[in-house]
Design a protein around this motif. Structure first.
Motif: not given
Length: 394
Positions: A19-24, A26-32, A86-91, A168-173
């Motif tokens: 769930f957290f993997l796919f939440m990140t 889809y989160f980025l899919l609409v915001t990027l 996680l590393t990619a999400s934080s960058l 930041a939320v994506c990194t935490a997730v």
């Protein structure tokens, strides 16, 4: 006779991790796309590249991830992939141009492709054979919930705060997903103890699981249509002058899946694949036809529910079939084969459906998609004619 336990610690853990993997995702899919357009001063085409590059790397890495899972073990590969993720999400906050963003997206896709392959192999081992359809349905439901919550949360956070807060939320997730993966039971590698030197085998039989190919290609056939919903339903909502409510399409979609999942998975296990797949195809087509006739929010959301019941049942059914046909040591490769072809269908479909919509409009597009899905009844019939799956007999 008591049923074997499904809701074990490991099953809940891998479902929440997924769930957290796919939440990140889809989160980025609409915001990027917004980030590329407004922060990096890119074009619409360049914004689309951010998704394309991600999917390309995820698809490519899946072809060899199955071999890594066999050699090093499912949990080891899952943990390693989530470290990459996680590393990619934080960058993301450090990207200062389109080139650096695309490089990061390619790196991020590698982590995503590895993680989804390993997670699919983990859950295939955890679910009892007699509850395969039910268990896989609940597992895929974690993706469906992420599809509803991820975009909704992404747009809400970006509108109230900034895209940096979203990163930041994506990194935490992603960090939470990694933490949960550590508590999963450790498995033994399929190829001995994983102590021998790993040697990549590029033979076709080692890159694609042939037992999964028929149903994977069937899933690709339907994924082409599903891309028209993922990519354009929000644009269609704007055309219907209900753009503000478009974010709730996938919320309705997910709610219907949650409510139906306790029944559909059990029917799959009790009556076999065909008893669930054929009605689901008809419901998927009916939902698309309703969507094509929508004139306002009412029918728009009814269509979301019917599509959720149809496609939301069809997708885990196909994935269950793909995994069930493979030998135990090939389940990771079967997962990789199914998901890679599915993503290819989404990528190809987004391009084709966009061209159709530009020429004919969205109402005609979705009506045509309904007919296309009904043709899928014939496709599935011939694919499964001599190879019917009955999970309760496996």
């Amino acid at each position: 006779m008591n049923k074997p336990a499904l809701w074990t610690k490991d099953f809940i853990g891998i479902a929440v991790t997924n769930f957290f993997l796919f939440m990140t995702f889809y989160f980025l899919l609409v915001t990027l796309p917004v980030y590329v357009l407004h922060e990096l001063n890119g074009s619409e085409a360049e914004a689309g590249l951010a998704t394309t590059v991600f999917l390309i790397s995820a698809i490519l890495i899946r072809f060899i991830s199955g071999q890594w899972v066999e050699h090093f073990g499912k949990k080891n590969v899952l943990v390693a992939s989530l470290v990459v993720f996680l590393t990619a999400s934080s960058l993301y906050p450090f990207t200062d141009g389109l080139t650096s963003l695309l490089v990061l997206r390619f790196f991020h896709g590698i982590g995503f492709g590895m993680a989804t392959t390993a997670a699919g192999a983990v859950v295939a081992d955890i679910i009892p054979h007699s509850r395969r359809g039910e268990g896989m349905g609940y597992y895929v439901m974690s993706m469906n919930l992420a599809m509803a919550i991820g975009p909704f949360a992404g747009l809400a956070i970006m509108n109230r705060w900034t895209i940096q807060t979203g990163f930041a939320v994506c990194t935490a997730v992603a960090f939470i997903a990694l933490l949960i993966s550590f508590v999963l039971k450790k498995d033994r590698p399929e190829r001995g103890e994983g102590t021998n030197k790993f040697k990549l085998n590029l033979a076709p039989a080692q890159l694609v699981e042939k037992t999964a190919l028929p149903i994977a290609l069937t899933g690709t056939f339907f994924a082409i249509v599903y891309s028209a919903i993922l990519s354009f339903v929000s644009v269609y909502a704007e055309e219907l002058h209900i753009g503000a409510a478009s974010g709730f399409f996938f919320v309705v979609y997910a709610v219907v899946i949650v409510l139906s999942r306790p029944f559909t998975g059990r029917w799959f296990d009790r009556y076999g694949a065909n008893a669930v797949v054929y009605p689901s195809i008809v419901l998927f087509a009916a939902g698309l036809l309703l969507l094509s006739q929508a004139g306002g929010a009412g029918l728009f959301f009814i269509a979301a529910g019917v599509i959720g019941l149809g496609w939301g049942t069809l997708f885990p059914g196909f994935q269950t079939i793909a995994i069930s046909k493979a030998r135990p040591e090939k389940k990771a490769l079967a997962t990789a084969t199914f998901l890679s072809l599915f993503d290819l269908g989404i990528g190809f479909g987004s391009f084709v459906m966009g061209a159709v919509a530009a020429g004919l409009g969205f109402k005609v597009l979705y009506a045509a998609c309904a007919v296309y899905v009904l043709v899928g009844l014939i496709v599935y019939y011939f694919v499964q004619k001599n190879n019917t799956v009955s999970e309760h007999a496996s």
